[in-house]
Motif scaffolding. Structure first.
Motif, mmCIF file in Angstrom:
data_model
loop_
_atom_site.group_PDB
_atom_site.id
_atom_site.type_symbol
_atom_site.label_atom_id
_atom_site.label_comp_id
_atom_site.label_asym_id
_atom_site.label_seq_id
_atom_site.Cartn_x
_atom_site.Cartn_y
_atom_site.Cartn_z
ATOM 1 N N ARG A 112 2.671 80.366 71.604
ATOM 2 C CA ARG A 112 3.115 80.045 72.959
ATOM 3 C C ARG A 112 2.146 80.661 73.966
ATOM 4 N NH1 ARG A 112 7.088 77.661 75.546
ATOM 5 N NH2 ARG A 112 8.044 78.484 77.439
ATOM 6 N N PRO A 193 1.387 78.728 63.535
ATOM 7 C CA PRO A 193 2.107 77.480 63.228
ATOM 8 C C PRO A 193 1.735 76.377 64.202
ATOM 9 C CG PRO A 193 3.562 79.054 64.314
ATOM 10 C CD PRO A 193 2.284 79.787 64.023
ATOM 11 N N ALA A 194 1.805 75.155 63.716
ATOM 12 C CA ALA A 194 1.497 74.007 64.578
ATOM 13 C C ALA A 194 2.600 73.779 65.601
ATOM 14 C CB ALA A 194 1.294 72.753 63.729
ATOM 15 N N GLU A 195 3.843 74.181 65.251
ATOM 16 C CA GLU A 195 4.962 73.992 66.173
ATOM 17 C C GLU A 195 4.949 75.097 67.226
ATOM 18 O OE1 GLU A 195 6.177 75.117 62.699
ATOM 19 O OE2 GLU A 195 4.894 73.405 62.309
ATOM 20 N N GLY A 196 5.361 74.757 68.424
ATOM 21 C CA GLY A 196 5.523 75.756 69.473
ATOM 22 C C GLY A 196 4.278 76.053 70.282
#
Length: 314
Positions: A112, A193-196
């Motif tokens: 993030r 991670p690719a998410e977030g």
């Protein structure tokens, strides 16, 4: 064997991380940006990292271009490169140079808020927490594997200034705690991670203008994210412009259309799209900071209102 560390940093945020390297007993050489003109006099001023490095008796290099310092860096033969808000991109050749690796102290909980303004964007978005990430550097923006993270609460009254100071100190703590483990090979880099993934875009001039059709809570986050500099900007129907330095959202419904103003003692209440925002301190253009009430009394502004949104003609 003494660890040779090349430290790249420029603003106040980087100073605690530099101090941490010195507390660890590393042999440190500092690279920072050149002195720049500051203030109305445009007098050359050194960056904070240079000031601190000279206080510590450390060598300081200030190349305009990093490639101009590559021969000096190779002669120094760093075991470790540590960057913290340096402000320039390191080349692939430089990242591969140190024996141990190249790491960055970043002011968010990656993935993030990658990018230039993670502190401001975290406050503006209403995040409940942020922190410091120590990561291995790659050429992609803040995309390297994570070595360590420490969290910090974003208080409801935190400004970009107060959160900056909190995270700068935490950055130093993270360096002191985890760099020895990294040098010893005891930290395992974890891919992000690719998410977030979110990006903290650099603040633009248009970000500064308050849109009174937004909710008071949103406006409060904007004011705190821009304090103390550059400050959230507002304008009156008279053409007067100001920076809103401090205020708070009020837990009550609006009393009129967005931008309508009511004086309340030393404060001003402004009706918003949802709720009321209480301005406590402001700085009129070209004047000193003052209480909002003192400004209003000097204005004698009966019938004056805030411009309704950031797209009004100025």
């Amino acid at each position: 064997m003494t660890v040779r560390a090349l430290f790249c940093g420029t603003p106040d945020f980087a100073v605690p991380s530099l101090d941490a390297l010195c507390r660890l007993g590393y042999e440190v050489v500092v690279i920072t940006q050149p002195d720049r003109p500051r203030g109305r006099s445009r007098t050359l001023a050194p960056p904070p990292v240079k000031v601190r490095a000279l206080e510590l008796g450390l060598p300081v290099w200030q190349p305009e271009r990093l490639r101009d310092a590559m021969e000096d860096i190779r002669r120094f033969a760093p075991d470790l490169i540590v960057t913290a808000a340096y402000g320039k991109i390191l080349s692939e050749a430089l990242l591969r140079l140190p024996r141990v690796g190249s790491v960055n102290v970043h002011a968010s909980l990656l993935p993030r808020w990658r990018g230039a303004a993670p502190i401001q964007r975290a406050i503006w978005a209403g995040d409940a927490e942020t922190g410091i990430t120590l990561m291995e550097m790659v050429r992609d923006l803040d995309a390297g594997p994570i070595l360590a993270q420490e969290r910090a609460v974003i208080e409801p009254t935190d400004t970009a200034g107060s959160l900056h100071d909190k995270l700068a100190w935490l950055g130093g703590e993270v360096c002191e705690r985890y760099l020895p483990l990294y040098v010893a090979g005891e930290l395992v880099p974890v891919p992000q991670p690719a998410e977030g993934v979110t990006y903290a875009e650099k603040l633009a001039r248009e970000d500064e203008w308050i849109d009174w059709t937004r909710s008071a809570a949103e406006i409060d986050r904007q004011v705190r994210a821009l304090a103390p500099v550059p400050g959230a900007s507002a304008a009156l129907s008279t053409g007067d412009e100001m920076k809103v330095l401090a205020g708070r959202p009020m837990d009550m419904g609006p009393f009129g259309d967005p931008g309508e103003v009511k004086p309340r003692g030393d404060a001003l209440w402004v009706s918003c799209g949802a709720g009321i925002y209480e301005i406590l301190e402001l700085k009129p253009s070209g004047r000193r900071a003052m209480s909002a009430g003192a400004f209003w009394r000097g204005l004698r502004g009966e019938g004056v209102r805030m411009r309704g949104n950031a797209s009004d003609d100025r």
